[in-house]
Design an enzyme around this catalytic site. Sequence first.
Site, mmCIF file in Angstrom:
data_model
loop_
_atom_site.group_PDB
_atom_site.id
_atom_site.type_symbol
_atom_site.label_atom_id
_atom_site.label_comp_id
_atom_site.label_asym_id
_atom_site.label_seq_id
_atom_site.Cartn_x
_atom_site.Cartn_y
_atom_site.Cartn_z
ATOM 1 N N SER A 18 0.972 -1.528 0.367
ATOM 2 C CA SER A 18 0.187 0.072 0.439
ATOM 3 C C SER A 18 1.081 1.436 -0.105
ATOM 4 O O SER A 18 1.587 1.511 0.944
ATOM 5 C CB SER A 18 -0.804 -0.287 1.329
ATOM 6 O OG SER A 18 -1.348 1.420 1.272
ATOM 7 N N LYS A 69 -13.497 -4.617 1.462
ATOM 8 C CA LYS A 69 -14.000 -3.269 1.511
ATOM 9 C C LYS A 69 -15.648 -3.786 1.680
ATOM 10 O O LYS A 69 -16.229 -2.452 1.812
ATOM 11 C CB LYS A 69 -13.616 -2.607 0.295
ATOM 12 C CG LYS A 69 -12.689 -2.076 -0.328
ATOM 13 C CD LYS A 69 -12.587 -1.732 -1.497
ATOM 14 C CE LYS A 69 -10.245 -1.349 -1.773
ATOM 15 N NZ LYS A 69 -10.952 -0.285 -2.763
ATOM 16 N N ASP A 106 -13.529 6.848 -4.262
ATOM 17 C CA ASP A 106 -13.065 6.484 -5.053
ATOM 18 C C ASP A 106 -13.331 7.019 -6.143
ATOM 19 O O ASP A 106 -12.334 7.865 -7.248
ATOM 20 C CB ASP A 106 -13.077 4.890 -5.139
ATOM 21 C CG ASP A 106 -11.178 3.450 -4.535
ATOM 22 O OD1 ASP A 106 -10.564 4.335 -4.366
ATOM 23 O OD2 ASP A 106 -12.031 3.193 -4.330
ATOM 24 N N ALA A 132 -15.112 -4.867 -15.477
ATOM 25 C CA ALA A 132 -16.709 -4.613 -14.669
ATOM 26 C C ALA A 132 -15.833 -5.109 -12.898
ATOM 27 O O ALA A 132 -17.313 -5.739 -12.588
ATOM 28 C CB ALA A 132 -17.259 -5.689 -15.062
ATOM 29 N N GLY A 133 -15.253 -4.423 -12.939
ATOM 30 C CA GLY A 133 -14.845 -5.362 -11.935
ATOM 31 C C GLY A 133 -14.840 -3.496 -10.513
ATOM 32 O O GLY A 133 -16.001 -2.668 -10.787
ATOM 33 N N LEU A 158 -18.388 -10.903 -20.034
ATOM 34 C CA LEU A 158 -20.229 -10.087 -20.484
ATOM 35 C C LEU A 158 -20.703 -9.736 -19.302
ATOM 36 O O LEU A 158 -21.256 -8.808 -18.838
ATOM 37 C CB LEU A 158 -21.020 -10.386 -21.807
ATOM 38 C CG LEU A 158 -22.277 -9.589 -22.202
ATOM 39 C CD1 LEU A 158 -21.725 -8.025 -22.792
ATOM 40 C CD2 LEU A 158 -22.592 -10.747 -23.312
ATOM 41 N N TYR A 222 -1.014 2.784 -12.421
ATOM 42 C CA TYR A 222 -0.501 3.380 -12.285
ATOM 43 C C TYR A 222 1.090 3.172 -12.257
ATOM 44 O O TYR A 222 1.522 4.032 -11.486
ATOM 45 C CB TYR A 222 -1.312 4.686 -11.369
ATOM 46 C CG TYR A 222 -1.440 3.637 -9.464
ATOM 47 C CD1 TYR A 222 -2.156 3.725 -9.236
ATOM 48 C CD2 TYR A 222 0.520 3.686 -8.927
ATOM 49 C CE1 TYR A 222 -2.038 2.922 -8.019
ATOM 50 C CE2 TYR A 222 0.310 3.335 -7.730
ATOM 51 C CZ TYR A 222 -0.772 2.454 -7.391
ATOM 52 O OH TYR A 222 -1.167 2.070 -6.269
ATOM 53 N N GLY A 243 -3.831 7.165 -13.855
ATOM 54 C CA GLY A 243 -4.422 6.435 -12.623
ATOM 55 C C GLY A 243 -3.699 6.719 -10.791
ATOM 56 O O GLY A 243 -3.991 7.503 -10.517
HETATM 57 P P1 ATR Z 1 -10.894 -4.535 -9.668
HETATM 58 O O1 ATR Z 1 -11.743 -4.630 -8.544
HETATM 59 O O2 ATR Z 1 -9.174 -3.693 -9.028
HETATM 60 O O3 ATR Z 1 -11.950 -3.735 -10.667
HETATM 61 P P2 ATR Z 1 -11.469 -7.466 -10.729
HETATM 62 O O4 ATR Z 1 -12.417 -6.974 -9.332
HETATM 63 O O5 ATR Z 1 -10.366 -8.438 -10.614
HETATM 64 O O6 ATR Z 1 -10.489 -5.416 -10.068
HETATM 65 O O7 ATR Z 1 -11.905 -6.322 -12.862
HETATM 66 C C1 ATR Z 1 -9.991 -7.008 -13.373
HETATM 67 C C2 ATR Z 1 -11.004 -6.251 -14.054
HETATM 68 O O8 ATR Z 1 -10.225 -6.402 -15.336
HETATM 69 C C3 ATR Z 1 -12.085 -7.062 -14.905
HETATM 70 O O9 ATR Z 1 -12.636 -6.519 -15.498
HETATM 71 C C4 ATR Z 1 -11.689 -8.492 -15.865
HETATM 72 O O10 ATR Z 1 -12.298 -8.875 -16.429
HETATM 73 P P3 ATR Z 1 -13.227 -10.343 -16.223
HETATM 74 O O11 ATR Z 1 -14.397 -9.413 -15.510
HETATM 75 O O12 ATR Z 1 -12.899 -10.790 -17.709
HETATM 76 O O13 ATR Z 1 -12.030 -10.922 -15.448
HETATM 77 C C5 ATR Z 1 -10.172 -6.841 -16.316
HETATM 78 N N1 ATR Z 1 -9.556 -7.947 -16.646
HETATM 79 C C6 ATR Z 1 -8.473 -8.498 -16.354
HETATM 80 N N2 ATR Z 1 -7.427 -9.508 -16.712
HETATM 81 C C7 ATR Z 1 -8.371 -9.235 -17.458
HETATM 82 C C8 ATR Z 1 -7.810 -9.691 -19.744
HETATM 83 N N3 ATR Z 1 -6.619 -10.406 -19.870
HETATM 84 N N4 ATR Z 1 -8.109 -9.199 -20.881
HETATM 85 C C9 ATR Z 1 -9.061 -8.508 -20.646
HETATM 86 N N5 ATR Z 1 -9.868 -7.919 -19.723
HETATM 87 C C10 ATR Z 1 -8.992 -8.139 -17.964
#
Ligand code: ATR
Length: 281
Positions: A18, A69, A106, A132-133, A158, A222, A243
């Site tokens: 961190s 979180k 955030d 989408a995370g 998707l 970042y 970032g």
């Molecule tokens: P965070 O909470 O930091 O957003 P996360 O929940 O692990 O982390 O989400 C990571 C994002 O990066 C997701 O959208 C992931 O896509 P998936 O939902 O399909 O896993 C995306 N991601 C990670 N590696 C990827 C890759 N090689 N190609 C495309 N998307 C990727």
Amino acid sequence: MAEETRRAFVCGHPIAHSRSPLIHGYWLDQLGIAGSYERIDVAPNDFPDFLAGIGRNGFAGGNITLPHKEAALRAVKRRDAAAEAVGAVNTVWFDPDGVLCGGNTDAYGFAANLDDQAPQWAKGRRAVVLGAGGAARAVIHALKQGGYGDIRLVNRTLQRAGELVAHFGTAVSAHEWDDVSGLLGDADLLVNTTSLGMKGAPELDIGLDPLPSHAVIADIVYVPLETAFLKAAKARGLATAEGLGMLLHQAVPGFERWFGRRPVVSSSLRKHVIADVEKPG
Ligand code: ATR
């Protein structure tokens, strides 16, 4: 009489990586505040007890990071609107009645960084968001707050994008990764929230040619400071926001709550953190 020393923390598991102590420690020094900001490793099983005991242990509050979180969202007594919308708490503090409150900074950090680095983003209405995370949730909330009514979410999986559409409503739509090119032609903003481009991860390789010349490009990665994605955007003459600025700005509201002074994201703070980001190893 000796000034009371205020204590704050960042807790996660693991926590060694961190950079929050570097940021808050800088502000404490710079503002001459008698306070501390500690890094605390808390395993998931111990988190409820840890959070329940922070007041007793002399903390004014702190930051919560992975994997706690969502547990923090459940545990706090009051939540701000951003924490509700994002579904996660990254900052906790006590209100004047001593009630434990949780917020999410955030989305604020994302918007404040864009205000700094590419203020024209605020005029936009159409965005393409990659990923989408958890980070995408904060970005979507910031965009909705900023008046964006057409947020196109593109994700490798998707179904995860569909879950965010269900959560955030009709301003958001879900799209296949392979369809990204066709979504860029009238976009005002393109944001990477995936881990692609991060040190040790594969590069994010999206053709930027279809974007209009006024489009703003933001990356939440970042490390490195300037990703290949941002380099490509600059080479096309597009405005960019990196970032690191989001990381620095998201720390501001927590510091103000714990220590009573609103700190500034200055160029010297940036230099201080960049020196650490660019350290070998
Ligand atoms: P965070 O909470 O930091 O957003 P996360 O929940 O692990 O982390 O989400 C990571 C994002 O990066 C997701 O959208 C992931 O896509 P998936 O939902 O399909 O896993 C995306 N991601 C990670 N590696 C990827 C890759 N090689 N190609 C495309 N998307 C990727």
